[in-house]
Design an enzyme around this catalytic site. Structure first.
Site, PDB file in Angstrom:
ATOM      1  N   GLU A 164       0.747  -1.198   0.073  1.00 15.32           N
ATOM      2  CA  GLU A 164      -0.233   0.001  -0.046  1.00 15.32           C
ATOM      3  C   GLU A 164       0.880   1.297  -0.091  1.00 15.32           C
ATOM      4  O   GLU A 164       0.784   2.067   0.931  1.00 15.32           O
ATOM      5  CB  GLU A 164      -0.887  -0.062   1.134  1.00 15.32           C
ATOM      6  CG  GLU A 164      -1.812  -1.275   1.121  1.00 15.32           C
ATOM      7  CD  GLU A 164      -2.747  -1.405   2.417  1.00 15.32           C
ATOM      8  OE1 GLU A 164      -2.720  -0.558   3.456  1.00 15.32           O
ATOM      9  OE2 GLU A 164      -3.659  -2.455   2.445  1.00 15.32           O
ATOM     10  N   ASN A 209       1.912  -4.737  -3.562  1.00 12.89           N
ATOM     11  CA  ASN A 209       0.535  -4.813  -3.100  1.00 12.89           C
ATOM     12  C   ASN A 209      -0.220  -3.514  -2.976  1.00 12.89           C
ATOM     13  O   ASN A 209       0.085  -2.679  -2.201  1.00 12.89           O
ATOM     14  CB  ASN A 209       0.622  -5.680  -1.924  1.00 12.89           C
ATOM     15  CG  ASN A 209      -0.755  -6.386  -1.846  1.00 12.89           C
ATOM     16  OD1 ASN A 209      -1.415  -7.104  -2.799  1.00 12.89           O
ATOM     17  ND2 ASN A 209      -1.139  -6.394  -0.492  1.00 12.89           N
ATOM     18  N   HIS A 249     -10.315  -5.600  -2.454  1.00 13.16           N
ATOM     19  CA  HIS A 249     -11.425  -5.346  -1.571  1.00 13.16           C
ATOM     20  C   HIS A 249     -12.459  -4.617  -2.196  1.00 13.16           C
ATOM     21  O   HIS A 249     -12.362  -3.257  -2.094  1.00 13.16           O
ATOM     22  CB  HIS A 249     -10.804  -4.598  -0.404  1.00 13.16           C
ATOM     23  CG  HIS A 249      -9.720  -5.353   0.736  1.00 13.16           C
ATOM     24  ND1 HIS A 249     -10.033  -6.664   1.259  1.00 13.16           N
ATOM     25  CD2 HIS A 249      -8.406  -5.037   0.618  1.00 13.16           C
ATOM     26  CE1 HIS A 249      -8.922  -7.186   1.713  1.00 13.16           C
ATOM     27  NE2 HIS A 249      -7.928  -6.209   1.698  1.00 13.16           N
ATOM     28  N   GLU A 279      -6.353 -10.118  -1.991  1.00 15.11           N
ATOM     29  CA  GLU A 279      -6.983 -10.247  -0.679  1.00 15.11           C
ATOM     30  C   GLU A 279      -8.541  -9.947  -0.985  1.00 15.11           C
ATOM     31  O   GLU A 279      -9.076  -9.098  -0.396  1.00 15.11           O
ATOM     32  CB  GLU A 279      -6.519  -8.901   0.132  1.00 15.11           C
ATOM     33  CG  GLU A 279      -5.011  -9.001   0.279  1.00 15.11           C
ATOM     34  CD  GLU A 279      -4.364  -7.873   1.467  1.00 15.11           C
ATOM     35  OE1 GLU A 279      -5.420  -7.024   1.866  1.00 15.11           O
ATOM     36  OE2 GLU A 279      -3.405  -7.426   1.139  1.00 15.11           O
ATOM     37  N   ASP A 281     -12.377  -9.895  -1.489  1.00 16.15           N
ATOM     38  CA  ASP A 281     -13.506 -10.213  -0.732  1.00 16.15           C
ATOM     39  C   ASP A 281     -14.704  -8.964  -1.193  1.00 16.15           C
ATOM     40  O   ASP A 281     -14.169  -7.977  -1.750  1.00 16.15           O
ATOM     41  CB  ASP A 281     -13.356 -10.193   0.736  1.00 16.15           C
ATOM     42  CG  ASP A 281     -12.471  -8.883   1.321  1.00 16.15           C
ATOM     43  OD1 ASP A 281     -12.704  -7.788   0.892  1.00 16.15           O
ATOM     44  OD2 ASP A 281     -11.990  -9.149   2.600  1.00 16.15           O
TER      45      ASP A 281
END
Length: 368
Positions: A164, A209, A249, A279, A281
């Site tokens: 990030e 990432n 996300h 990641e 979801d």
């Protein structure tokens, strides 16, 4: 009378603005009621490895949780365990107990453990606030990477080295998120970390990432642009970098910028980089309450996202941030106002597959 497929397609377009190019094939994929669908294929048969994030409590205490991970995953990543806060209670001390347990579980069950993460602005122990100079920052950062990666050399083969790095709304294409490393070393800390990682384990895949680059809107376009500028600059200077992790996300109420995301993935591939989904979801706090409809909308957002990536390149792995709705970060930040439980992940609280798992299977079996 409309068929179940046509009804689903209509609902997906009307309720959440899902495009016809997604709603129709997704309606076809999920048209058969869950009870009548064939069993999911074993992930061992998927051409794209699937995995999930591990949570240490249930990993230690719940056989059903461990069984679900082993049944559905080929890769795993720790929600914690390899972050600075977990590893470094003091400047002088490293604590590897969580990460060692995760690695032992993974290797004991034929799974690969990804490393997350070596450089992040978050989850930093308080003592790092006392780092007072560029020389001290370089010594601490490089020493940390050498110690941690050195311990797992050859056993953890893929690392989120940088996590990030781009602010939520970059002020310019050269904007980097504030951190102790940015404060003391500037943007050079990113190349410094990647080069230290490559020296420590030359065989490891080194990943940057990032999240929130997939949605429609100016803020998300600016974040894509800033990420692209950073990556191009690193490649121009021959800094070792092997791939980009798209966290994924997703928001149930935010549309995917399919053209923007596909173009970004194409740029990454043109630079010779792998693309991973790290990641995944779907945050469902603003989706309708009925579980069946909500599960379809969650699956639809993931379908849009994965379809846009596959239109440009085949990802080398897809991991969700958790395997079951029973254990997810989403309720901590996006709890539903109606009191209904969140449903962001591929398995429900009883470990039953949901439409999202069927979407993952669909894309996991090869290019689309």
């Amino acid at each position: 009378m409309l068929s179940r497929r046509e009804t689903l397609s209509t609902a997906l377009k009307a309720v959440c603005g899902i495009s016809a190019s997604v709603a129709s094939p997704l309606g076809t994929l999920l048209a058969t009621p869950a009870a009548a669908q064939p069993p999911l294929r074993s992930p061992a048969e998927w051409t794209i490895p699937f995995g999930a994030a591990l949570r240490d409590g249930p990993l230690a205490d719940e056989p059903d949780y461990r069984a679900a991970i082993v049944k559905h995953c080929r890769q795993v990543v720790g929600e914690g365990g390899l972050k600075w806060f977990d590893l470094r209670p003091s400047r002088e001390r490293f604590v590897f107990d969580q990460a060692d347990k995760q690695l032992n579980f993974a290797t004991g069950n034929g799974l690969e453990l990804r490393g997350h993460t070596l450089v992040w602005y978050g989850a930093m122990p308080d003592w790092t606030k006392t780092i007072a100079s560029a020389a001290e920052a370089e010594r601490e950062l490089v020493g940390h990477i050498e110690t941690v990666m050195g311990r797992y050399r050859g056993r953890i083969k893929s690392w989120d080295v940088i996590n990030e790095p781009i602010p939520d709304d970059p002020a310019s294409r050269s904007d980097i998120r504030p951190s102790i490393w940015q404060q003391r070393l500037g943007e050079s800390h990113i190349a410094l970390a990647l080069r230290a990682a490559a020296r420590t384990d030359p065989a490891a895949k080194l990943i940057i990432n990032e999240y929130d680059i997939e949605f429609v809107g100016d803020r998300f376009r600016r974040k894509r642009d800033a990420m692209l500028r950073l990556v191009r600059d690193l490649k121009l200077r021959n800094v070792p970098l092997h791939g980009i992790g798209l966290q994924g996300h997703l928001r149930g109420d935010l549309a995917i910028d399919r053209e923007g995301l596909s173009a970004f993935v194409s740029e990454m591939r043109a630079l010779g980089l792998e693309v991973l989904v790290t990641e995944l979801d779907v945050v469902d706090d603003r989706l309708p309450a009925p579980p069946e409809l909500r599960d379809m909308l969650v699956a639809a957002r993931a379908y849009e996202f994965l379809q846009a990536i596959h239109a440009a390149a085949r990802p080398t792995a897809v991991l969700t941030w958790g395997i079951t709705d029973k254990y997810s970060w989403v309720p901590l930040w996006f709890k539903r106002g109606d009191g209904q439980p969140n449903r962001p992940l591929p398995l429900d609280e009883a470990y039953r597959p949901k439409p999202l798992m069927r979407v993952l299977e669909h894309f996991g079996q090869g290019p689309r």
